[in-house]
Write a protein that holds these residues in place. Structure first.
Motif, PDB file in Angstrom:
ATOM      1  N   ASP A 130       0.830  -1.211   0.000  1.00 39.06           N
ATOM      2  CA  ASP A 130       0.000   0.000   0.000  1.00 39.06           C
ATOM      3  C   ASP A 130       0.859   1.254   0.000  1.00 39.06           C
ATOM      4  O   ASP A 130       0.486   2.280  -0.583  1.00 39.06           O
ATOM      5  N   ASP A 131       2.014   1.180   0.654  1.00 38.76           N
ATOM      6  CA  ASP A 131       2.904   2.341   0.689  1.00 38.76           C
ATOM      7  C   ASP A 131       3.424   2.677  -0.705  1.00 38.76           C
ATOM      8  O   ASP A 131       3.627   3.850  -1.035  1.00 38.76           O
ATOM      9  N   CYS A 132       3.649   1.644  -1.526  1.00 45.95           N
ATOM     10  CA  CYS A 132       4.097   1.878  -2.900  1.00 45.95           C
ATOM     11  C   CYS A 132       3.022   2.615  -3.691  1.00 45.95           C
ATOM     12  O   CYS A 132       3.312   3.554  -4.442  1.00 45.95           O
ATOM     13  N   LEU A 133       1.782   2.174  -3.518  1.00 45.71           N
ATOM     14  CA  LEU A 133       0.670   2.822  -4.218  1.00 45.71           C
ATOM     15  C   LEU A 133       0.571   4.288  -3.810  1.00 45.71           C
ATOM     16  O   LEU A 133       0.422   5.176  -4.664  1.00 45.71           O
ATOM     17  N   ILE A 134       0.663   4.546  -2.505  1.00 51.19           N
ATOM     18  CA  ILE A 134       0.555   5.925  -2.010  1.00 51.19           C
ATOM     19  C   ILE A 134       1.708   6.772  -2.535  1.00 51.19           C
ATOM     20  O   ILE A 134       1.525   7.927  -2.946  1.00 51.19           O
ATOM     21  N   PHE A 135       2.916   6.205  -2.538  1.00 50.53           N
ATOM     22  CA  PHE A 135       4.089   6.959  -3.008  1.00 50.53           C
ATOM     23  C   PHE A 135       3.940   7.333  -4.474  1.00 50.53           C
ATOM     24  O   PHE A 135       4.138   8.500  -4.860  1.00 50.53           O
ATOM     25  N   ILE A 136       3.598   6.364  -5.333  1.00 50.14           N
ATOM     26  CA  ILE A 136       3.507   6.626  -6.766  1.00 50.14           C
ATOM     27  C   ILE A 136       2.428   7.662  -7.055  1.00 50.14           C
ATOM     28  O   ILE A 136       2.638   8.596  -7.847  1.00 50.14           O
ATOM     29  N   ILE A 137       1.278   7.529  -6.420  1.00 54.26           N
ATOM     30  CA  ILE A 137       0.199   8.487  -6.652  1.00 54.26           C
ATOM     31  C   ILE A 137       0.574   9.871  -6.112  1.00 54.26           C
ATOM     32  O   ILE A 137       0.342  10.897  -6.772  1.00 54.26           O
ATOM     33  N   SER A 138       1.165   9.904  -4.925  1.00 49.24           N
ATOM     34  CA  SER A 138       1.514  11.192  -4.300  1.00 49.24           C
ATOM     35  C   SER A 138       2.516  11.972  -5.137  1.00 49.24           C
ATOM     36  O   SER A 138       2.405  13.198  -5.261  1.00 49.24           O
ATOM     37  N   PHE A 139       3.496  11.293  -5.706  1.00 48.69           N
ATOM     38  CA  PHE A 139       4.488  11.981  -6.524  1.00 48.69           C
ATOM     39  C   PHE A 139       3.956  12.253  -7.934  1.00 48.69           C
ATOM     40  O   PHE A 139       4.388  13.217  -8.577  1.00 48.69           O
ATOM     41  N   SER A 140       3.040  11.417  -8.401  1.00 49.59           N
ATOM     42  CA  SER A 140       2.495  11.611  -9.747  1.00 49.59           C
ATOM     43  C   SER A 140       1.602  12.840  -9.834  1.00 49.59           C
ATOM     44  O   SER A 140       1.520  13.469 -10.893  1.00 49.59           O
ATOM     45  N   VAL A 141       0.941  13.171  -8.736  1.00 49.91           N
ATOM     46  CA  VAL A 141       0.017  14.316  -8.760  1.00 49.91           C
ATOM     47  C   VAL A 141       0.742  15.625  -9.082  1.00 49.91           C
ATOM     48  O   VAL A 141       0.370  16.331 -10.034  1.00 49.91           O
ATOM     49  N   PRO A 142       1.793  16.009  -8.356  1.00 46.42           N
ATOM     50  CA  PRO A 142       2.478  17.258  -8.717  1.00 46.42           C
ATOM     51  C   PRO A 142       3.197  17.185 -10.053  1.00 46.42           C
ATOM     52  O   PRO A 142       3.256  18.186 -10.777  1.00 46.42           O
TER      53      PRO A 142
END
Length: 224
Positions: A130-142
Motif C-alpha cells: 500500500d505504501d508503494c501505491l501511495i508513493f507513486i500516486i503522491s508523486f504523480s500528482v504534482p
C-alpha cells in the motif's frame, strides 16, 4: 477618406492592439525542463537514502534493474511524446514511442515474480505494498500538474491522448524514484499495487487532464 484608405486605417488600428505571442520552445526542451524536476527530486532522495540499497538490489536481481531501466526510459519517452503531441500537425504515431520501454518495464517486473526468491531480500506483503501505491500516486500528482500547466499554452488537438501520455510519464517517473529506497524482492502483491497505481494515475489524467488540456476549456471565457 477613400474606402481603401479606410481599410488601411482599420488594419493599422487593429494591429496596434495586438499583443505579441512568445513562441513556445521546441518539445524536447520543454520535456527536458520537466525531466530536470524529476532529476532534482531523485537527487534529493539519493542524498537522504543513498544508492547502496538500490545498487545491491539490482546486483542480486538483474531483472529488477531491467524493470527500473524500462521505467526510466518510459518516463523520458512519454514526456517527450506529451509535448510533441501538443504541437498541431504532429502525427499520432508518436504515441507508440513509449510502448516498447513500457512493455519491458512491465514484463521484467512480472518475470521477477516468477523466479525463485532471493535469500536475504524481504518480500513485500499486501499491507506494505500500500505504501508503494501511495508513493507513486503522491508523486504523480504534482508531476502531472506541472506537465499539464506546461502543456496548456500549446492547446493540444488530441487532449485525451496527450493526457494519457502525461499520466504514463508521471507514473513511470514516480516508480523510478521509488526504486531508490525500495528494498524488496519482486512479489505479486507489489506488482499489483504498482499496476493499480499506474492505472489510477493514467485514468485520472485521462479524465481530468484531458479536460484541462482541451481547447474548449482553455478558451472558455472566465466569469466574475
Amino acid at each position: 477618406m477613400s474606402e481603401a484608405a479606410h481599410h488601411e486605417a482599420l488594419i493599422d488600428a487593429l494591429g496596434a492592439e495586438l499583443t505579441p505571442v512568445r513562441r513556445l520552445p521546441p518539445p524536447w526542451r520543454r520535456a527536458l525542463g520537466w525531466l530536470l524536476v524529476v532529476v532534482v527530486t531523485a537527487a534529493v532522495l539519493l542524498v537522504r537514502h543513498g544508492a547502496t540499497t538500490m545498487m545491491h538490489r539490482w546486483e542480486v536481481a538483474p531483472d529488477l534493474g531491467v524493470a527500473a531501466a524500462g521505467a526510466v526510459i518510459t518516463a523520458i519517452t512519454a514526456a517527450l511524446t506529451s509535448f510533441v503531441l501538443a504541437v498541431p500537425g504532429r502525427t499520432l504515431k508518436w504515441a507508440w514511442l513509449p510502448v516498447p520501454s513500457a512493455l519491458v518495464w512491465i514484463a521484467a517486473s512480472g518475470m521477477g515474480c516468477l523466479r525463485a526468491h532471493i535469500p536475504g531480500m524481504p518480500v513485500m506483503n499486501i499491507h506494505g505494498a500500500d505504501d508503494c501505491l501511495i508513493f507513486i500516486i503522491s508523486f504523480s500528482v504534482p508531476l502531472s500538474a506541472l506537465m499539464i500547466w506546461l502543456l496548456r499554452r500549446a492547446c493540444p488537438l488530441h487532449p485525451a491522448l496527450t493526457a494519457i501520455m502525461v499520466g504514463l510519464a508521471s507514473a513511470a517517473a514516480s516508480a523510478s524514484l521509488l526504486e531508490i529506497f525500495h528494498n524488496f524482492d519482486a512479489s505479486a502483491s507489489d506488482l499489483l499495487m504498482h499496476l493499480l497505481a499506474i492505472a489510477i494515475v493514467i485514468g485520472a489524467n485521462s479524465l481530468m487532464g484531458g479536460r484541462l488540456l482541451s481547447r474548449a476549456f482553455v478558451s472558455a471565457p472566465r466569469r466574475g
